[in-house]
Write a protein that holds these residues in place. Structure first.
Motif, short mmCIF file in Angstrom:
data_model
loop_
_atom_site.label_atom_id
_atom_site.label_comp_id
_atom_site.label_asym_id
_atom_site.label_seq_id
_atom_site.Cartn_x
_atom_site.Cartn_y
_atom_site.Cartn_z
N LEU A 30 0.83 -1.21 0.00
CA LEU A 30 0.00 0.00 0.00
C LEU A 30 0.86 1.26 0.00
CD1 LEU A 30 -2.82 -1.06 2.51
CD2 LEU A 30 -2.97 -0.92 0.01
N ASP A 31 2.11 1.13 0.48
CA ASP A 31 3.06 2.24 0.45
C ASP A 31 3.86 2.29 -0.85
OD1 ASP A 31 2.31 3.08 2.94
OD2 ASP A 31 3.93 2.06 4.01
N ASP A 32 3.44 1.44 -1.81
CA ASP A 32 4.11 1.36 -3.13
C ASP A 32 5.54 0.85 -3.03
OD1 ASP A 32 1.88 2.30 -4.56
OD2 ASP A 32 2.41 4.37 -4.12
N GLY A 33 5.80 0.03 -2.02
CA GLY A 33 7.12 -0.58 -1.91
C GLY A 33 7.27 -1.72 -2.91
N SER A 34 8.47 -1.89 -3.46
CA SER A 34 8.74 -2.96 -4.42
C SER A 34 8.57 -4.32 -3.76
CB SER A 34 10.17 -2.82 -4.96
OG SER A 34 10.59 -4.01 -5.59
N TRP A 35 7.80 -5.20 -4.40
CA TRP A 35 7.59 -6.54 -3.84
C TRP A 35 8.90 -7.33 -3.83
CZ3 TRP A 35 8.61 -10.98 -6.61
CH2 TRP A 35 8.74 -10.86 -8.00
N ILE A 36 9.79 -7.03 -4.78
CA ILE A 36 11.08 -7.74 -4.83
C ILE A 36 11.92 -7.41 -3.61
CG2 ILE A 36 13.29 -7.87 -6.07
CD1 ILE A 36 11.75 -7.66 -8.68
N TRP A 37 11.99 -6.12 -3.24
CA TRP A 37 12.76 -5.74 -2.06
C TRP A 37 12.06 -6.22 -0.78
CZ3 TRP A 37 17.57 -4.96 -2.39
CH2 TRP A 37 18.14 -4.31 -3.50
N LEU A 89 4.45 -14.60 -2.53
CA LEU A 89 3.59 -14.05 -1.48
C LEU A 89 3.68 -12.53 -1.43
CD1 LEU A 89 3.96 -16.46 1.60
CD2 LEU A 89 2.12 -16.35 -0.08
N THR A 90 4.87 -11.99 -1.56
CA THR A 90 5.01 -10.52 -1.54
C THR A 90 4.41 -9.91 -2.81
OG1 THR A 90 7.24 -10.63 -2.50
CG2 THR A 90 7.08 -10.58 -0.11
N PHE A 91 4.51 -10.64 -3.93
CA PHE A 91 3.89 -10.17 -5.17
C PHE A 91 2.37 -10.11 -5.02
CE2 PHE A 91 1.88 -11.03 -9.27
CZ PHE A 91 2.48 -10.08 -10.09
N ALA A 92 1.78 -11.15 -4.44
CA ALA A 92 0.33 -11.23 -4.30
C ALA A 92 -0.22 -10.17 -3.35
CB ALA A 92 -0.08 -12.62 -3.80
N ALA A 93 0.61 -9.70 -2.42
CA ALA A 93 0.15 -8.71 -1.43
C ALA A 93 -0.28 -7.40 -2.07
CB ALA A 93 1.26 -8.44 -0.41
N ALA A 94 0.17 -7.16 -3.29
CA ALA A 94 -0.21 -5.93 -3.99
C ALA A 94 -1.62 -6.01 -4.55
CB ALA A 94 0.78 -5.63 -5.12
N TYR A 95 -2.18 -7.21 -4.58
CA TYR A 95 -3.47 -7.41 -5.24
C TYR A 95 -4.57 -7.91 -4.32
CZ TYR A 95 -0.52 -6.93 -9.35
OH TYR A 95 0.38 -6.45 -10.27
N SER A 96 -4.23 -8.37 -3.13
CA SER A 96 -5.24 -8.93 -2.23
C SER A 96 -4.98 -8.49 -0.80
CB SER A 96 -5.23 -10.47 -2.28
OG SER A 96 -5.63 -10.95 -3.54
N PRO A 97 -6.04 -8.33 0.01
CA PRO A 97 -5.85 -8.03 1.43
C PRO A 97 -5.12 -9.17 2.13
CG PRO A 97 -8.15 -8.57 0.98
CD PRO A 97 -7.47 -8.45 -0.35
N SER A 98 -4.48 -8.86 3.25
CA SER A 98 -3.63 -9.85 3.92
C SER A 98 -4.39 -11.09 4.34
CB SER A 98 -2.95 -9.21 5.13
OG SER A 98 -3.89 -8.77 6.07
N TRP A 99 -5.65 -10.93 4.82
CA TRP A 99 -6.39 -12.10 5.29
C TRP A 99 -6.77 -13.02 4.14
CZ3 TRP A 99 -11.24 -12.73 3.28
CH2 TRP A 99 -11.89 -11.59 2.78
N THR A 219 15.27 0.28 -9.18
CA THR A 219 14.40 0.50 -8.02
C THR A 219 15.17 0.21 -6.74
OG1 THR A 219 12.47 -0.17 -9.30
CG2 THR A 219 12.23 -0.16 -6.91
N LEU A 220 15.05 1.11 -5.78
CA LEU A 220 15.65 0.92 -4.45
C LEU A 220 14.54 0.71 -3.43
CD1 LEU A 220 18.38 3.70 -4.53
CD2 LEU A 220 18.78 1.23 -4.48
N PRO A 221 14.86 0.10 -2.28
CA PRO A 221 13.83 -0.06 -1.24
C PRO A 221 13.28 1.29 -0.80
CG PRO A 221 15.79 -1.38 -0.75
CD PRO A 221 16.14 -0.49 -1.89
N GLY A 222 11.99 1.31 -0.43
CA GLY A 222 11.39 2.51 0.09
C GLY A 222 11.96 2.86 1.45
N SER A 223 11.73 4.06 1.89
CA SER A 223 12.33 4.55 3.14
C SER A 223 11.91 3.70 4.35
CB SER A 223 11.94 6.01 3.37
OG SER A 223 10.53 6.16 3.41
N ASN A 224 10.68 3.18 4.32
CA ASN A 224 10.19 2.39 5.46
C ASN A 224 10.43 0.89 5.29
OD1 ASN A 224 9.16 4.65 6.84
ND2 ASN A 224 7.28 4.58 5.63
N GLN A 225 10.84 0.46 4.09
CA GLN A 225 10.95 -0.97 3.83
C GLN A 225 12.02 -1.65 4.67
OE1 GLN A 225 10.82 -1.15 -0.61
NE2 GLN A 225 9.63 -3.02 -0.25
#
Length: 313
Positions: A30-37, A89-99, A219-225
């Motif tokens: 949701l913070d637009d962080g790269s799923w790869i990082w 799993l990190t890739f899928a998090a961009a498309y579905s809620p955690s539960w 792409t670099l990791p986001g500040s909070n990643q």
């Protein structure tokens, strides 16, 4: 009975810490962080922790000798068990809620049972004993299907596909990699050695994946990643993984108990839902999703009851 009961409790506790993965991955997406990082940094954080643990126990030379005996198998099954498990799993998090990701992830319970006859050649009688576990896991699968159907009207087909297929891939990769590594090491390594060995074996995968994001996508990791992946690394990567591997090690020669330990991970759905509501102020799922969750938890309870009755026979 003692080992099986302890393994069940350890598995349930692991599910609590594993749930952090789904919640924090959703936060990062949701913070637009790269799923790869999001995926790679978790394992980069884990490596020094387990290296210190194994070195402090003076067990590294034993692990290194094991790796040198079968380096290719260590790389292959570590990549499957850690890389092909976690990156989707990190890739899928961009498309579905955690539960919902956590709910779909429960396919891993059926995957472990389905893979068992292929990994461990067993007499027909022992394979038949797994039928009750498969039935209970089928109830969990029904719950997952209902949850997915309940969300069908809220997402586009592409979102459902991208939020589901990667998780299904991960659900088979995790038990496959875990069981093949248990088979390869044959109880000669403790939990910490095996995790460190798999971290080292999967390191080429993580370096290639993060290198692609760095040099190709620029792409670099986001500040909070860094902080968020550190939380995931400690909670899920160190605590939960150690607990789960310890649980599966205790019953590695008992396929039914192993299936029940894997079934405890269905509790992640409830933990992930609670966390998303409390942390992200997410709305409550609809009644069909709740029905699906009830079926998932019911399947887990039936697994536990089956465990108790089979140990009393």
């Amino acid at each position: 009975m003692g080992n099986s009961y302890k393994a069940l409790m350890l598995g349930l506790l692991a599910s609590l810490f594993f749930a952090v993965t789904f919640i924090v991955n959703r936060v990062m997406s949701l913070d637009d962080g790269s799923w790869i990082w999001s995926a790679s940094l978790r394992f980069f954080w884990m490596l020094p922790f387990f290296l210190v643990i194994v070195l402090s126990r003076k067990n590294f030379s034993v692990l290194w000798n094991e790796i040198k005996r079968n380096p290719l198998q260590w790389i292959v099954w570590s990549t499957v068990g850690f890389g092909i498990f976690y990156a989707p799993l990190t890739f899928a998090a961009a498309y579905s809620p955690s539960w919902l990701v956590a709910g779909t992830w429960q396919v891993t319970i059926i995957a472990g049972i389905a893979l068992s006859p292929l990994i461990n050649k067993q007499p027909q009688a022992k394979q038949n004993n797994l039928l009750s576990s498969l039935f209970f896991s089928g109830i969990i699968l029904c719950g997952i299907v209902i949850m997915q159907v309940s969300q069908a009207s809220k997402f586009t087909f592409d979102h459902l596909l991208l939020g589901t297929l990667p998780v299904l891939t991960a659900s088979f990769a995790y038990p496959l990699g875990n069981r093949k590594m248990m088979q390869l090491t044959g109880g000669r390594l403790d939990v910490y050695q095996r995790i460190l060995g798999m971290l080292l074996g999967s390191l080429p995968f993580w370096l290639l994946l993060s290198g692609y994001d760095l040099f190709v996508n620029r792409t670099l990791p986001g500040s909070n990643q860094y902080t968020q992946t550190f939380i995931v690394a400690i909670s899920s990567g160190v605590v939960a993984t150690a607990l789960f591997f310890l649980a599966t090690d205790k019953v590695r020669n008992d396929e039914k108990s192993l299936a029940r330990v894997e079934a405890t991970q269905s509790a992640e759905v409830l933990f992930a839902l609670l966390g998303e509501i409390l942390i992200l102020n997410a709305p409550l799922p609809d009644r069909y999703a709740f029905i699906g969750m009830v079926l998932i938890v019911l399947g887990m309870i039936l697994h536990s009851i089956g465990f108790s009755s089979s140990n009393q026979e």
